[in-house]
Design a protein around this motif. Structure first.
Motif, PDB file in Angstrom:
ATOM      1  N   SER A   1       0.834  -1.018  -0.095  1.00 18.98           N
ATOM      2  CA  SER A   1      -0.061   0.035  -0.461  1.00 18.98           C
ATOM      3  C   SER A   1       1.002   1.033  -0.134  1.00 18.98           C
ATOM      4  CB  SER A   1      -1.434   0.116   1.771  1.00 18.98           C
ATOM      5  OG  SER A   1      -0.336   0.265   1.953  1.00 18.98           O
ATOM      6  N   MET A   2       0.305   2.123  -0.631  1.00 18.56           N
ATOM      7  CA  MET A   2       1.022   3.102  -1.103  1.00 18.56           C
ATOM      8  C   MET A   2       0.411   4.457   0.090  1.00 18.56           C
ATOM      9  SD  MET A   2       2.351   4.011  -4.210  1.00 18.56           S
ATOM     10  CE  MET A   2       1.349   3.534  -5.393  1.00 18.56           C
ATOM     11  N   GLU A   3       1.240   4.861   1.190  1.00 21.05           N
ATOM     12  CA  GLU A   3       0.261   5.806   2.435  1.00 21.05           C
ATOM     13  C   GLU A   3       0.525   7.068   2.205  1.00 21.05           C
ATOM     14  OE1 GLU A   3      -1.229   4.070   4.822  1.00 21.05           O
ATOM     15  OE2 GLU A   3      -0.460   2.260   3.609  1.00 21.05           O
TER      16      GLU A   3
ATOM     17  N   GLN B   1       1.907  13.032 -20.088  1.00 18.44           N
ATOM     18  CA  GLN B   1       1.764  11.894 -18.676  1.00 18.44           C
ATOM     19  C   GLN B   1       2.827  10.856 -19.191  1.00 18.44           C
ATOM     20  OE1 GLN B   1      -2.469  10.907 -17.745  1.00 18.44           O
ATOM     21  NE2 GLN B   1      -2.753  12.968 -19.141  1.00 18.44           N
ATOM     22  N   ARG B   2       3.077  10.112 -17.694  1.00 18.30           N
ATOM     23  CA  ARG B   2       3.931   9.097 -17.584  1.00 18.30           C
ATOM     24  C   ARG B   2       3.715   8.040 -16.894  1.00 18.30           C
ATOM     25  NH1 ARG B   2       9.805   9.813 -20.279  1.00 18.30           N
ATOM     26  NH2 ARG B   2       9.576   8.067 -20.683  1.00 18.30           N
ATOM     27  N   ASP B   3       2.936   6.121 -17.102  1.00 22.04           N
ATOM     28  CA  ASP B   3       2.990   6.091 -16.287  1.00 22.04           C
ATOM     29  C   ASP B   3       3.627   4.853 -15.180  1.00 22.04           C
ATOM     30  OD1 ASP B   3       0.423   6.161 -16.983  1.00 22.04           O
ATOM     31  OD2 ASP B   3       0.211   4.868 -18.606  1.00 22.04           O
ATOM     32  N   LEU B   4       3.990   4.745 -13.869  1.00 22.22           N
ATOM     33  CA  LEU B   4       4.690   4.624 -12.871  1.00 22.22           C
ATOM     34  C   LEU B   4       4.291   3.515 -11.938  1.00 22.22           C
ATOM     35  CD1 LEU B   4       6.203   8.431 -11.524  1.00 22.22           C
ATOM     36  CD2 LEU B   4       7.251   6.424 -13.352  1.00 22.22           C
TER      37      LEU B   4
ATOM     38  N   GLU C   1       0.933   4.059  -9.818  1.00 18.18           N
ATOM     39  CA  GLU C   1      -0.240   3.002  -9.621  1.00 18.18           C
ATOM     40  C   GLU C   1      -0.588   2.281  -8.781  1.00 18.18           C
ATOM     41  OE1 GLU C   1      -0.614  -1.961 -11.718  1.00 18.18           O
ATOM     42  OE2 GLU C   1       0.906  -1.657 -10.568  1.00 18.18           O
ATOM     43  N   PHE C   2      -1.760   2.512  -8.278  1.00 20.65           N
ATOM     44  CA  PHE C   2      -2.633   2.335  -6.631  1.00 20.65           C
ATOM     45  C   PHE C   2      -1.642   3.766  -5.683  1.00 20.65           C
ATOM     46  CE2 PHE C   2      -0.434  -2.123  -7.837  1.00 20.65           C
ATOM     47  CZ  PHE C   2      -2.266  -2.600  -7.811  1.00 20.65           C
TER      48      PHE C   2
ATOM     49  N   ILE D   1       0.597  13.388 -10.225  1.00 25.22           N
ATOM     50  CA  ILE D   1       1.280  13.883  -9.440  1.00 25.22           C
ATOM     51  C   ILE D   1       2.100  15.016 -10.261  1.00 25.22           C
ATOM     52  CG2 ILE D   1       3.111  13.566  -7.972  1.00 25.22           C
ATOM     53  CD1 ILE D   1       2.424  11.237  -7.558  1.00 25.22           C
ATOM     54  N   LEU D   2       1.962  15.963 -10.008  1.00 25.07           N
ATOM     55  CA  LEU D   2       2.516  17.477 -11.035  1.00 25.07           C
ATOM     56  C   LEU D   2       4.279  17.084 -10.654  1.00 25.07           C
ATOM     57  CD1 LEU D   2       2.337  19.197 -13.124  1.00 25.07           C
ATOM     58  CD2 LEU D   2       1.893  21.054 -11.938  1.00 25.07           C
TER      59      LEU D   2
END
Length: 144
Positions: free
Chosen positions: A51-53, A93-96, A134-135, A140-141
């Protein structure tokens, strides 16, 4: 003897003069790691459940607080991988993805903070890019 000395000097000069600029490009980064651009890894590599907090940008670093089960997180291997594709929008945009290798078998929930240097994913014709992590529900700029 003289030929051996000349050969030794030439070998030393070649050894010192050869360097891999990619390895040295981000020397002195204030981040823990450097973002990786790898479409195959982005698509195919499995990740442990995480999870990303918290996610935020601090200069050129993407700082992420990652949570997962484990004993203490000391053996975790974490990478930030870019999909190597750019969505043409304004801004682009970029996907990470965050990839976590976690082989710890304890039941505790561990939080660890990681930072990733974003300079490799800069878009040359702009000074900002939106990151789709992802998730993470919000874009995020990243401005540079």
């Amino acid at each position: 003897m003289r030929n051996t000395f000349i050969l030794l000097i030439l070998s030393l000069v070649l050894f010192v003069s050869c360097n891999d600029s990619d390895d040295n490009e981000f020397v002195g980064s204030k981040c823990d790691q450097i973002a990786i651009i790898d479409h195959i890894k982005y698509i195919n590599k499995e990740s442990a459940v995480l999870s990303m907090e918290r996610v935020e940008i601090n200069g050129d670093c993407l700082e992420v607080v990652v949570g997962s089960g484990g004993c203490g997180g000391q053996t975790w291997v974490v990478e930030l991988v870019d999909a190597n594709r750019i969505a043409e929008s304004n801004p682009e945009q970029r996907d990470l993805r965050i990839l976590l290798k976690n082989e710890e078998l304890c039941n505790a929930f561990i939080l660890k903070t990681y930072s990733f240097d974003l300079r490799p994913i800069r878009i040359t014709n702009s000074n900002k890019v939106l990151l789709n992590l992802e998730f993470w529900d919000e874009q995020i700029l990243y401005e540079y």
